[in-house]
Design a protein around this motif. Structure first.
Motif, PDB file in Angstrom:
ATOM      1  N   ALA A 134       0.846  -1.200   0.000  1.00 54.29           N
ATOM      2  CA  ALA A 134       0.000   0.000   0.000  1.00 54.29           C
ATOM      3  C   ALA A 134       0.880   1.248   0.000  1.00 54.29           C
ATOM      4  O   ALA A 134       0.597   2.221  -0.717  1.00 54.29           O
ATOM      5  CB  ALA A 134      -0.914  -0.010   1.233  1.00 54.29           C
ATOM      6  N   MET A 135       1.958   1.227   0.781  1.00 51.94           N
ATOM      7  CA  MET A 135       2.889   2.359   0.796  1.00 51.94           C
ATOM      8  C   MET A 135       3.650   2.454  -0.517  1.00 51.94           C
ATOM      9  O   MET A 135       3.954   3.543  -1.002  1.00 51.94           O
ATOM     10  CB  MET A 135       3.866   2.226   1.971  1.00 51.94           C
ATOM     11  N   GLY A 136       3.942   1.309  -1.116  1.00 49.68           N
ATOM     12  CA  GLY A 136       4.654   1.301  -2.399  1.00 49.68           C
ATOM     13  C   GLY A 136       3.850   1.952  -3.506  1.00 49.68           C
ATOM     14  O   GLY A 136       4.412   2.638  -4.368  1.00 49.68           O
ATOM     15  N   ARG A 137       2.526   1.764  -3.470  1.00 42.84           N
ATOM     16  CA  ARG A 137       1.675   2.320  -4.527  1.00 42.84           C
ATOM     17  C   ARG A 137       1.646   3.853  -4.490  1.00 42.84           C
ATOM     18  O   ARG A 137       1.478   4.504  -5.519  1.00 42.84           O
ATOM     19  CB  ARG A 137       0.257   1.753  -4.398  1.00 42.84           C
ATOM     20  N   VAL A 138       1.838   4.436  -3.300  1.00 40.84           N
ATOM     21  CA  VAL A 138       1.835   5.903  -3.188  1.00 40.84           C
ATOM     22  C   VAL A 138       3.244   6.447  -2.942  1.00 40.84           C
ATOM     23  O   VAL A 138       3.413   7.616  -2.608  1.00 40.84           O
ATOM     24  CB  VAL A 138       0.892   6.352  -2.052  1.00 40.84           C
ATOM     25  N   LYS A 139       4.246   5.552  -3.082  1.00 41.28           N
ATOM     26  CA  LYS A 139       5.667   5.923  -2.938  1.00 41.28           C
ATOM     27  C   LYS A 139       5.974   6.571  -1.581  1.00 41.28           C
ATOM     28  O   LYS A 139       6.553   7.647  -1.487  1.00 41.28           O
ATOM     29  CB  LYS A 139       6.102   6.838  -4.084  1.00 41.28           C
ATOM     30  N   THR A 140       5.547   5.862  -0.542  1.00 41.32           N
ATOM     31  CA  THR A 140       5.898   6.246   0.821  1.00 41.32           C
ATOM     32  C   THR A 140       7.044   5.351   1.289  1.00 41.32           C
ATOM     33  O   THR A 140       6.903   4.129   1.319  1.00 41.32           O
ATOM     34  CB  THR A 140       4.694   6.088   1.774  1.00 41.32           C
ATOM     35  N   GLY A 141       8.173   5.951   1.650  1.00 39.58           N
ATOM     36  CA  GLY A 141       9.332   5.167   2.069  1.00 39.58           C
ATOM     37  C   GLY A 141       9.115   4.527   3.430  1.00 39.58           C
ATOM     38  O   GLY A 141       8.464   5.096   4.312  1.00 39.58           O
ATOM     39  N   ALA A 142       9.673   3.303   3.592  1.00 37.51           N
ATOM     40  CA  ALA A 142       9.525   2.596   4.871  1.00 37.51           C
ATOM     41  C   ALA A 142      10.718   1.677   5.095  1.00 37.51           C
ATOM     42  O   ALA A 142      11.354   1.207   4.139  1.00 37.51           O
ATOM     43  CB  ALA A 142       8.223   1.790   4.892  1.00 37.51           C
ATOM     44  N   LEU A 143      11.013   1.428   6.368  1.00 36.77           N
ATOM     45  CA  LEU A 143      12.112   0.552   6.759  1.00 36.77           C
ATOM     46  C   LEU A 143      11.637  -0.258   7.960  1.00 36.77           C
ATOM     47  O   LEU A 143      11.478   0.280   9.062  1.00 36.77           O
ATOM     48  CB  LEU A 143      13.348   1.387   7.109  1.00 36.77           C
TER      49      LEU A 143
END
Length: 290
Positions: free
Chosen positions: A138-147
């Motif tokens: 879901a974050m990938g679709r809106v290009k939200t970075g995560a670790l």
């Protein structure tokens, strides 16, 4: 075992030949030396020590030529500078030597056989696994970075202390909220222990591996850096491309899909379950012995 081999040789082979006595300890010693040499070669191949080894080989050839041609002055200089060069090599390659010793101490078979871990590692359940997968893509679709760091046998207390304590049950909504742009906790990594997020905005060590692609940013380097010094698994969502990657054991699996991520996390669940059973069995056996 050794006596059986000796009797077999004496019966079917020429007894005038010399065959040394073989004990089970000798076989164990050969196996240990083989493993150590293999690990040393791997370490040399993956660090700057390879350059050091090439330099030593070149110098060895140079010294051999000087010895054959009887260049006494050069041999005198080499003889009295070996100690200094060895000390200089230790100082220059101190980070690589430190990392090699850390790796040796972090091998899973040591913790399993010796039962060094006092607490059984927390295994995440299927609901947590699916929430991580859903949140990452879901974050990938809106290009939200995560670790996202998934802790295993080695506790990451050192890195946990660099962030902000959270101690909350993991959910898709909580992950999306933490990594949302311009929120207080979005920068840095979160550490997952079992089914709970224990800390956020944690700082991870960056990898020094020069073979890493120049396309990768700080998040990917941090993910690789942590997996080089621990047994943790790190999931990365790229802010530039939205692609999801997974780091484990110093290796990076880039641009993976939901199926592959689910397979990797399921495999991790199985490993953690097996390791927990081994540790519980060893502790139960030691308790019975006492």
């Amino acid at each position: 075992m050794g006596q059986f081999i000796n009797n077999f040789i004496l019966k079917y082979f020429d007894t005038s030949l010399y065959f040394p006595s073989i004990r089970w300890v000798d076989i164990l010693e050969i196996i240990i030396i083989t493993i150590l040499i293999y690990q040393l070669i791997n370490w040399i191949n993956n660090t700057k020590a390879w350059m050091l080894l090439k330099g030593i080989l070149v110098m060895a050839v140079f010294v051999l030529v000087a010895y054959l041609l009887e260049m006494h002055t050069i041999l005198y200089i080499v003889k009295h500078s070996v100690t200094v060069m060895a000390t200089a090599a230790i100082v220059v390659f101190q980070p690589e030597l430190r990392r090699a010793l850390e790796k040796l101490g972090e091998k899973q078979f040591l913790s399993s056989v010796l039962a060094l871990d006092k607490n059984t590692q927390a295994r995440f359940n299927d609901e947590t696994k699916e929430d991580i997968i859903a949140a990452c893509f879901a974050m990938g679709r809106v290009k939200t970075g995560a670790l996202i760091v998934v802790e295993r046998a080695i506790q990451l207390t050192e890195y946990e202390s660099t962030g902000i304590k959270v101690d909350a049950v993991l959910s898709k909504q909580l992950l999306l909220n933490i990594f949302e742009h311009n929120t207080p906790l979005h920068d840095g990594a979160i550490i997952v222990r079992g089914d709970r997020i224990v800390a956020a905005t944690c700082y991870l060590p960056l990898s020094d591996n020069t073979a890493i692609s120049k396309e990768l940013g700080t998040r990917h380097r941090a993910a690789l850096g942590l997996t080089e010094v621990s047994d943790a698994v790190v999931i990365v969502v790229s802010e530039e491309t939205g692609n999801v990657s997974l780091a484990s054991g110093g290796d990076l699996y880039r641009n993976i899909d939901e199926t592959l991520l689910r397979d990797k996390l399921t495999e991790l669940q199985a490993k953690m379950t097996k390791e927990n059973r081994i540790l519980k069995f060893i502790r139960r056996r030691k308790a019975n012995e006492r």
